[in-house]
Design an enzyme around this catalytic site. Sequence first.
Site, PDB file in Angstrom:
ATOM      1  N   ASP A  52      -9.639   7.081   0.112  1.00  0.00           N
ATOM      2  CA  ASP A  52      -8.778   6.431  -0.786  1.00  0.00           C
ATOM      3  C   ASP A  52      -8.749   7.214  -1.962  1.00  0.00           C
ATOM      4  O   ASP A  52      -9.934   7.979  -2.485  1.00  0.00           O
ATOM      5  CB  ASP A  52      -9.781   4.958  -1.200  1.00  0.00           C
ATOM      6  CG  ASP A  52      -8.841   4.064  -1.915  1.00  0.00           C
ATOM      7  OD1 ASP A  52      -7.444   4.352  -2.023  1.00  0.00           O
ATOM      8  OD2 ASP A  52      -9.313   3.422  -2.281  1.00  0.00           O
ATOM      9  N   HIS A  78      -1.336  -0.627  -3.316  1.00  0.00           N
ATOM     10  CA  HIS A  78      -2.635  -0.623  -3.889  1.00  0.00           C
ATOM     11  C   HIS A  78      -2.970  -1.889  -4.430  1.00  0.00           C
ATOM     12  O   HIS A  78      -2.057  -2.662  -4.934  1.00  0.00           O
ATOM     13  CB  HIS A  78      -2.691   0.619  -4.608  1.00  0.00           C
ATOM     14  CG  HIS A  78      -3.004   1.647  -3.828  1.00  0.00           C
ATOM     15  ND1 HIS A  78      -4.273   2.496  -3.848  1.00  0.00           N
ATOM     16  CD2 HIS A  78      -2.349   2.522  -2.798  1.00  0.00           C
ATOM     17  CE1 HIS A  78      -4.324   3.326  -2.892  1.00  0.00           C
ATOM     18  NE2 HIS A  78      -3.067   3.606  -2.312  1.00  0.00           N
ATOM     19  N   ASP A  81     -10.214  -4.190  -1.954  1.00  0.00           N
ATOM     20  CA  ASP A  81     -11.541  -3.987  -2.080  1.00  0.00           C
ATOM     21  C   ASP A  81     -12.015  -5.138  -2.944  1.00  0.00           C
ATOM     22  O   ASP A  81     -13.044  -5.932  -2.707  1.00  0.00           O
ATOM     23  CB  ASP A  81     -11.524  -2.732  -2.981  1.00  0.00           C
ATOM     24  CG  ASP A  81     -12.895  -2.448  -3.302  1.00  0.00           C
ATOM     25  OD1 ASP A  81     -13.844  -3.011  -3.176  1.00  0.00           O
ATOM     26  OD2 ASP A  81     -13.237  -1.064  -3.903  1.00  0.00           O
TER      27      ASP A  81
HETATM   28  P1  13P Z   1      -7.987  -4.171  -5.222  1.00  0.00           P
HETATM   29  O1  13P Z   1      -8.752  -3.982  -6.646  1.00  0.00           O
HETATM   30  O2  13P Z   1      -6.617  -5.267  -5.665  1.00  0.00           O
HETATM   31  O3  13P Z   1      -8.914  -4.711  -4.015  1.00  0.00           O
HETATM   32  O4  13P Z   1      -7.467  -2.754  -4.809  1.00  0.00           O
HETATM   33  C1  13P Z   1      -7.894  -2.009  -4.152  1.00  0.00           C
HETATM   34  C2  13P Z   1      -7.236  -0.735  -4.057  1.00  0.00           C
HETATM   35  O5  13P Z   1      -5.942  -0.387  -4.292  1.00  0.00           O
HETATM   36  C3  13P Z   1      -8.066   0.551  -3.406  1.00  0.00           C
HETATM   37  O6  13P Z   1      -7.209   1.619  -3.506  1.00  0.00           O
HETATM   38  O1  G3H Z   2      -9.177   2.367  -5.969  1.00  0.00           O
HETATM   39  C1  G3H Z   2     -10.206   1.423  -6.184  1.00  0.00           C
HETATM   40  C2  G3H Z   2     -11.052   0.828  -5.166  1.00  0.00           C
HETATM   41  O2  G3H Z   2     -11.127  -0.495  -5.366  1.00  0.00           O
HETATM   42  C3  G3H Z   2     -12.401   1.644  -5.177  1.00  0.00           C
HETATM   43  O3  G3H Z   2     -13.080   1.287  -6.473  1.00  0.00           O
HETATM   44  O4  G3H Z   2     -13.806   3.519  -7.350  1.00  0.00           O
HETATM   45  O5  G3H Z   2     -15.167   1.577  -7.645  1.00  0.00           O
HETATM   46  O6  G3H Z   2     -15.067   2.416  -5.445  1.00  0.00           O
HETATM   47  P1  G3H Z   2     -14.374   2.358  -6.891  1.00  0.00           P
HETATM   48 ZN    ZN Z   3      -5.915   1.941  -5.016  1.00  0.00          ZN
HETATM   49 NA    NA Z   4      -5.532   4.759  -0.070  1.00  0.00          NA
END
Ligand code: 13P
Ligand code: G3H
Ligand code: ZN
Ligand code: NA
Length: 328
Positions: A82, A231, A276
């Site tokens: 990601d 996202h 997430d």
């Molecule tokens: P959320 O914070 O809405 O769960 O989005 C996650 C995300 O886009 C990770 O790349």
């Molecule tokens: O892209 C955002 C996701 O929620 C990941 O978050 O960088 O805290 O793992 P993080």
């Molecule tokens: Zn994202």
């Molecule tokens: Na991604």
Amino acid sequence: ALVSMRQLLDHAAEHSYGLPAFNVNNLEQMRAIMEAADQVNAPVIVQASAGARKYAGAPFLRHLILAAVEEFPHIPVVMHQDHGASPDVCQRSIQLGFSSVMMDGSLLEDGKTPSSYEYNVNATRTVVNFSHACGVSVEGEIGVLGNLETGEAGEEDGVGAVGKLSHDQMLTSVEDAVRFVKDTGVDALAIAVGTSHGAYKFTRPPTGDVLRIDRIKEIHQALPNTHIVMHGSSSVPQEWLKVINEYGGNIGETYGVPVEEIVEGIKHGVRKVNIDTDLRLASTGAIRKFMAENPAEFDPRKYLAKTVEAMKQICIDRYLAFGCEGQA
Ligand code: 13P
Ligand code: G3H
Ligand code: ZN
Ligand code: NA
């Protein structure tokens, strides 16, 4: 089996469904996602952020995902990186065995400063070239995530731009989307339509002016063969906010992306839906409740099992709502 993202998204497009892509940082999330997928026979996309690699360590994450493939051999699993901040980051992930990478060139390498179109195309094209040479799929992003009303990019300490953004930056134009896909050859395209990362997306239930599903439809019409990625697509369940706040937490009033709006997007080309925050909220609520109700308990497996149960239910709900049942 470990599969590329392209394979799964092509299947999803052919059969008109969308796939949730859940972020994974630990064993409990991995178990919740796989047990849910197993229960409804859904394919899986798990994704690891830079924060996840920092927390768990890349080898632990890799083996956690490989363990999932071993325990559930009948479920196709995409191991996706990601928000890669640079081609180097993507290359290292491929070396580690990821079957899909996101090059997020919408921001500079600091992950905070919006980039130029040329920068984004160059970085993304580079990643597409070396990834496709070894059968790895690439997701790119055009537009910067942010709240269309306030201009806020999202949580201060999370992934995302810092400072105020313009309306144009935060709403991907059809023209840019078309040009970007042509210039880069990405397999999947993340666009900005008013969502943002984290729990604080909208100050009230979102209406069509702040959550632009209509723009998804326009982009899909112009790019019918491109897989669209949303996202910041957690729904921020009000029932979990209530549990958290009832058991000592303090999370202010906030709203996420309604599941019905995501489903509308899926009807118009959305194939990957990043989630997430919802698993974080469910996990936190479950722990707070268990701790408050069982003050003498000290076996971490007891309260962590509650997080698996809570996250698993969210995963099942999303698999069913997005049409993944029986598609594995
Ligand atoms: P959320 O914070 O809405 O769960 O989005 C996650 C995300 O886009 C990770 O790349
Ligand atoms: O892209 C955002 C996701 O929620 C990941 O978050 O960088 O805290 O793992 P993080
Ligand atoms: Zn994202
Ligand atoms: Na991604």
